[in-house]
Design a protein around this motif. Structure first.
Motif, PDB file in Angstrom:
ATOM      1  N   ARG A  50       0.829  -1.196   0.000  1.00  0.00           N
ATOM      2  CA  ARG A  50       0.000   0.000   0.000  1.00  0.00           C
ATOM      3  C   ARG A  50       0.868   1.253   0.000  1.00  0.00           C
ATOM      4  NH1 ARG A  50      -5.323  -1.086   1.211  1.00  0.00           N
ATOM      5  NH2 ARG A  50      -5.718   1.042   1.890  1.00  0.00           N
ATOM      6  N   SER A  51       1.963   1.203   0.745  1.00  0.00           N
ATOM      7  CA  SER A  51       2.856   2.355   0.788  1.00  0.00           C
ATOM      8  C   SER A  51       3.470   2.622  -0.578  1.00  0.00           C
ATOM      9  CB  SER A  51       3.954   2.109   1.827  1.00  0.00           C
ATOM     10  OG  SER A  51       4.874   3.172   1.848  1.00  0.00           O
ATOM     11  N   GLN A  52       3.775   1.577  -1.300  1.00  0.00           N
ATOM     12  CA  GLN A  52       4.397   1.728  -2.612  1.00  0.00           C
ATOM     13  C   GLN A  52       3.446   2.332  -3.637  1.00  0.00           C
ATOM     14  OE1 GLN A  52       5.697  -2.283  -3.306  1.00  0.00           O
ATOM     15  NE2 GLN A  52       7.693  -1.996  -2.290  1.00  0.00           N
ATOM     16  N   VAL A  53       2.163   1.989  -3.545  1.00  0.00           N
ATOM     17  CA  VAL A  53       1.217   2.485  -4.547  1.00  0.00           C
ATOM     18  C   VAL A  53       0.596   3.819  -4.132  1.00  0.00           C
ATOM     19  CG1 VAL A  53       0.667   0.129  -5.236  1.00  0.00           C
ATOM     20  CG2 VAL A  53      -0.808   1.294  -3.597  1.00  0.00           C
ATOM     21  N   ARG A  54       0.685   4.169  -2.851  1.00  0.00           N
ATOM     22  CA  ARG A  54      -0.003   5.364  -2.364  1.00  0.00           C
ATOM     23  C   ARG A  54       0.462   6.626  -3.085  1.00  0.00           C
ATOM     24  NH1 ARG A  54      -2.834   7.219   2.245  1.00  0.00           N
ATOM     25  NH2 ARG A  54      -2.450   9.418   2.673  1.00  0.00           N
ATOM     26  N   SER A  55       1.770   6.772  -3.234  1.00  0.00           N
ATOM     27  CA  SER A  55       2.293   7.982  -3.861  1.00  0.00           C
ATOM     28  C   SER A  55       1.772   8.138  -5.293  1.00  0.00           C
ATOM     29  CB  SER A  55       3.818   7.953  -3.848  1.00  0.00           C
ATOM     30  OG  SER A  55       4.344   9.101  -4.473  1.00  0.00           O
ATOM     31  N   ASP A  56       1.798   7.059  -6.062  1.00  0.00           N
ATOM     32  CA  ASP A  56       1.336   7.131  -7.448  1.00  0.00           C
ATOM     33  C   ASP A  56      -0.160   7.438  -7.515  1.00  0.00           C
ATOM     34  OD1 ASP A  56       3.880   6.569  -8.359  1.00  0.00           O
ATOM     35  OD2 ASP A  56       3.513   4.412  -8.559  1.00  0.00           O
ATOM     36  N   VAL A  57      -0.932   6.754  -6.683  1.00  0.00           N
ATOM     37  CA  VAL A  57      -2.385   6.988  -6.674  1.00  0.00           C
ATOM     38  C   VAL A  57      -2.689   8.419  -6.251  1.00  0.00           C
ATOM     39  CG1 VAL A  57      -4.569   6.337  -5.580  1.00  0.00           C
ATOM     40  CG2 VAL A  57      -2.938   4.565  -6.280  1.00  0.00           C
ATOM     41  N   GLN A  58      -1.985   8.886  -5.238  1.00  0.00           N
ATOM     42  CA  GLN A  58      -2.203  10.241  -4.747  1.00  0.00           C
ATOM     43  C   GLN A  58      -1.902  11.285  -5.816  1.00  0.00           C
ATOM     44  OE1 GLN A  58       0.419  11.517  -1.543  1.00  0.00           O
ATOM     45  NE2 GLN A  58      -1.321  12.497  -0.527  1.00  0.00           N
ATOM     46  N   ASN A  59      -0.782  11.138  -6.494  1.00  0.00           N
ATOM     47  CA  ASN A  59      -0.414  12.104  -7.533  1.00  0.00           C
ATOM     48  C   ASN A  59      -1.442  12.131  -8.661  1.00  0.00           C
ATOM     49  OD1 ASN A  59       1.916  12.818  -6.165  1.00  0.00           O
ATOM     50  ND2 ASN A  59       3.204  11.335  -7.246  1.00  0.00           N
ATOM     51  N   GLU A  60      -1.881  10.945  -9.096  1.00  0.00           N
ATOM     52  CA  GLU A  60      -2.857  10.883 -10.183  1.00  0.00           C
ATOM     53  C   GLU A  60      -4.205  11.439  -9.738  1.00  0.00           C
ATOM     54  OE1 GLU A  60      -4.182  10.167 -14.040  1.00  0.00           O
ATOM     55  OE2 GLU A  60      -2.156  10.188 -13.178  1.00  0.00           O
ATOM     56  N   LEU A  61      -4.578  11.108  -8.503  1.00  0.00           N
ATOM     57  CA  LEU A  61      -5.869  11.586  -7.986  1.00  0.00           C
ATOM     58  C   LEU A  61      -5.898  13.115  -7.935  1.00  0.00           C
ATOM     59  CD1 LEU A  61      -7.752  10.101  -4.917  1.00  0.00           C
ATOM     60  CD2 LEU A  61      -7.559  12.563  -5.214  1.00  0.00           C
ATOM     61  N   LEU A  62      -4.848  13.714  -7.413  1.00  0.00           N
ATOM     62  CA  LEU A  62      -4.826  15.174  -7.281  1.00  0.00           C
ATOM     63  C   LEU A  62      -4.768  15.856  -8.641  1.00  0.00           C
ATOM     64  CD1 LEU A  62      -2.426  15.603  -4.226  1.00  0.00           C
ATOM     65  CD2 LEU A  62      -4.893  15.984  -4.299  1.00  0.00           C
ATOM     66  N   SER A  63      -4.018  15.300  -9.559  1.00  0.00           N
ATOM     67  CA  SER A  63      -3.944  15.922 -10.884  1.00  0.00           C
ATOM     68  C   SER A  63      -5.300  15.884 -11.574  1.00  0.00           C
ATOM     69  CB  SER A  63      -2.884  15.222 -11.731  1.00  0.00           C
ATOM     70  OG  SER A  63      -3.250  13.879 -12.006  1.00  0.00           O
ATOM     71  N   ARG A  64      -6.040  14.792 -11.403  1.00  0.00           N
ATOM     72  CA  ARG A  64      -7.364  14.699 -12.003  1.00  0.00           C
ATOM     73  C   ARG A  64      -8.378  15.576 -11.272  1.00  0.00           C
ATOM     74  NH1 ARG A  64      -8.533  10.371 -15.492  1.00  0.00           N
ATOM     75  NH2 ARG A  64      -6.692   9.107 -15.991  1.00  0.00           N
ATOM     76  N   ALA A  65      -8.234  15.695  -9.943  1.00  0.00           N
ATOM     77  CA  ALA A  65      -9.190  16.488  -9.173  1.00  0.00           C
ATOM     78  C   ALA A  65      -9.213  17.944  -9.602  1.00  0.00           C
ATOM     79  CB  ALA A  65      -8.864  16.383  -7.685  1.00  0.00           C
ATOM     80  N   PHE A  66      -8.067  18.456 -10.018  1.00  0.00           N
ATOM     81  CA  PHE A  66      -7.988  19.857 -10.412  1.00  0.00           C
ATOM     82  C   PHE A  66      -8.022  20.036 -11.933  1.00  0.00           C
ATOM     83  CE2 PHE A  66      -6.151  19.715  -6.181  1.00  0.00           C
ATOM     84  CZ  PHE A  66      -6.773  20.796  -5.561  1.00  0.00           C
ATOM     85  N   ALA A  67      -8.298  18.955 -12.639  1.00  0.00           N
ATOM     86  CA  ALA A  67      -8.404  19.045 -14.092  1.00  0.00           C
ATOM     87  C   ALA A  67      -9.835  19.414 -14.491  1.00  0.00           C
ATOM     88  CB  ALA A  67      -8.019  17.705 -14.725  1.00  0.00           C
ATOM     89  N   PRO A  68     -10.022  20.048 -15.644  1.00  0.00           N
ATOM     90  CA  PRO A  68     -11.386  20.409 -16.088  1.00  0.00           C
ATOM     91  C   PRO A  68     -12.288  19.182 -16.217  1.00  0.00           C
ATOM     92  CG  PRO A  68      -9.721  21.562 -17.378  1.00  0.00           C
ATOM     93  CD  PRO A  68      -8.987  20.548 -16.564  1.00  0.00           C
ATOM     94  N   GLU A  69     -11.731  18.068 -16.709  1.00  0.00           N
ATOM     95  CA  GLU A  69     -12.496  16.835 -16.844  1.00  0.00           C
ATOM     96  C   GLU A  69     -11.693  15.691 -16.219  1.00  0.00           C
ATOM     97  OE1 GLU A  69     -13.674  16.079 -20.837  1.00  0.00           O
ATOM     98  OE2 GLU A  69     -14.467  18.097 -21.169  1.00  0.00           O
ATOM     99  N   PRO A  70     -11.995  15.348 -14.977  1.00  0.00           N
ATOM    100  CA  PRO A  70     -11.180  14.331 -14.289  1.00  0.00           C
ATOM    101  C   PRO A  70     -11.313  12.925 -14.861  1.00  0.00           C
ATOM    102  CG  PRO A  70     -13.074  14.976 -12.969  1.00  0.00           C
ATOM    103  CD  PRO A  70     -13.023  15.940 -14.109  1.00  0.00           C
ATOM    104  N   LYS A  71     -12.447  12.620 -15.473  1.00  0.00           N
ATOM    105  CA  LYS A  71     -12.670  11.306 -16.090  1.00  0.00           C
ATOM    106  C   LYS A  71     -12.408  10.153 -15.111  1.00  0.00           C
ATOM    107  CE  LYS A  71     -11.528  13.002 -20.744  1.00  0.00           C
ATOM    108  NZ  LYS A  71     -10.688  12.821 -21.954  1.00  0.00           N
ATOM    109  N   TRP A  72     -13.081  10.237 -13.979  1.00  0.00           N
ATOM    110  CA  TRP A  72     -12.933   9.186 -12.960  1.00  0.00           C
ATOM    111  C   TRP A  72     -13.378   7.821 -13.470  1.00  0.00           C
ATOM    112  CZ3 TRP A  72      -9.882  11.266  -9.687  1.00  0.00           C
ATOM    113  CH2 TRP A  72     -10.060  12.556  -9.193  1.00  0.00           C
ATOM    114  N   ASP A  73     -14.439   7.806 -14.269  1.00  0.00           N
ATOM    115  CA  ASP A  73     -14.967   6.530 -14.763  1.00  0.00           C
ATOM    116  C   ASP A  73     -13.956   5.784 -15.629  1.00  0.00           C
ATOM    117  OD1 ASP A  73     -17.370   6.853 -13.475  1.00  0.00           O
ATOM    118  OD2 ASP A  73     -18.327   7.875 -15.163  1.00  0.00           O
TER     119      ASP A  73
END
Length: 374
Positions: A50-73
């Motif tokens: 979990r520690s190894q994947v957390r950083s990558d997931v966090q970075n992608e999540l934040l970049s999408r959260a502030f994007a005009p179209e996050p495309k979560w689906d």
């Protein structure tokens, strides 16, 4: 035969039985140690993963959260179960910290992760803790639909508090008074901090309804719950316009000091009521056996703020022997120092100097903060 135990037609020496028992205990300890070490290793590997994947997931999540179209689906299906679990943890953290458009975008991530559907299932089948977790998620996501869709009714005081908060927060209550009724229906014990905060939010919108309900039911409540309700009333200010405050004054003379102190806090907004000006009533209040209650009464008189209340407060403090109650009283009195002239410094000495100095510092600090913000 001495030192033996009969087992059917045979006699088994006790030494043999003890040896067998020792062997079984030894095997049990070895198995237990192996299981413990195996479980520890498994948990360590999972935590490392979990520690190894957390950083990558966090970075992608934040970049999408502030994007005009996050495309979560599109993103969520590409995640492993571990990554989805980490994304859910991060979502809970950020929804506690963010609001506005960023929070709205993250709430859509919750939908993509399937949290509303899971919440509905948990409401229908889970035990109390699971149901509370489900309601907490619906509150974070501002989504009452799974609650309405589930065949579920709250059964505990904590669940009713969560449902009331969910419906209030999402504008689903017919009236705030209905939320107060839902929250206090069947309540007997004290609320959690979350429940008390919900009670305050609802009461602020329907102060008279809250006051009337408390007046009718307070005798059935525990001292802890009653004190919480009284403290909420103390925060409502002059929003309550009811005619009868007798239930408040009766609690000022109750057995529990926490209830008496909370009642004094609640009465701080009712100084204009003639029945509270009775000299015998105020004499009993300022002579309470509990320093905690006397301190609350002093603050009540300071909140009233008229000349009579300030005079009573000053004379009560002259004979106050408890240091904490005295400081609470001088803190209240120093806010009204223009009404007592030089009497305070002359009579109260060091306690007055302490409160006066802190009031001056607070005034300067507030002024500096205001100037900075301006």
């Amino acid at each position: 035969m001495q030192g033996a135990v009969a087992v059917g037609e045979y006699s088994v020496p006790i030494s043999v039985i003890l040896s067998v028992l020792g062997l079984l205990v030894g095997i049990g300890l070895v198995v237990s140690l192996a299981l413990t070490m195996g479980l520890s290793s498994y948990r360590y590997l999972k935590a490392t993963q979990r520690s190894q994947v957390r950083s990558d997931v966090q970075n992608e999540l934040l970049s999408r959260a502030f994007a005009p179209e996050p495309k979560w689906d599109e993103w969520v299906p590409t995640l492993s179960k571990t990554e989805q679990s980490v994304a859910t943890e991060l979502l809970a953290e950020y929804l506690r910290e963010l609001d506005g458009s960023e929070a709205d975008s993250l709430k859509q991530l919750g939908v993509a992760l399937g949290i509303p559907d899971e919440a509905r299932a948990d409401l229908e089948r889970g035990h109390t803790f699971v149901r509370l977790q489900a309601l907490t998620w619906l509150i974070r996501l501002d989504d009452p639909d799974p609650y309405y869709a589930a065949s579920y009714e709250p059964t505990t005081q904590a669940e009713r508090a969560a449902v009331a908060r969910l419906l209030f927060q999402t504008g689903q209550l017919d009236t705030p008074a209905a939320g107060v009724e839902l929250l206090l229906d069947g309540a007997t014990t004290e609320f959690s901090v979350f429940g008390q905060d919900t009670l305050y939010r609802l009461a602020r919108e329907a102060p008279d309804a809250m006051f009337a309900l408390a007046a009718n039911r307070y005798e059935a409540w525990s001292d802890a719950l009653l004190a919480q309700v009284l403290l909420v009333h103390g925060q409502l200010g002059t929003g309550i316009r009811t005619a009868d405050v007798s239930w408040l004054t009766s609690n000022l003379e109750g057995d529990d000091e926490g209830v008496r102190a909370a009642a004094a806090s609640a009465l701080g907004s009712f100084g204009w009521r003639p029945e509270l000006r009775d000299s015998r009533f105020l004499s009993r209040a300022t002579a309470d056996s509990s320093p905690r209650v006397r301190g609350a009464v002093y603050e009540m008189l300071g909140s009233w703020g008229d000349q009579e209340a300030v005079t009573i407060l000053l004379y009560a403090l002259v004979s106050e022997e408890d240091p904490r109650a005295l400081v609470r009283g001088t803190n209240a009195l120093v806010q009204r120092q223009d009404q007592i002239g030089r009497s305070g410094p002359a009579i109260l000495g060091a306690a007055w100097e302490w409160s006066s100095e802190h009031a001056s510092y607070d005034s300067v600090a507030r002024g500096h903060t205001g100037a900075t913000q301006g």
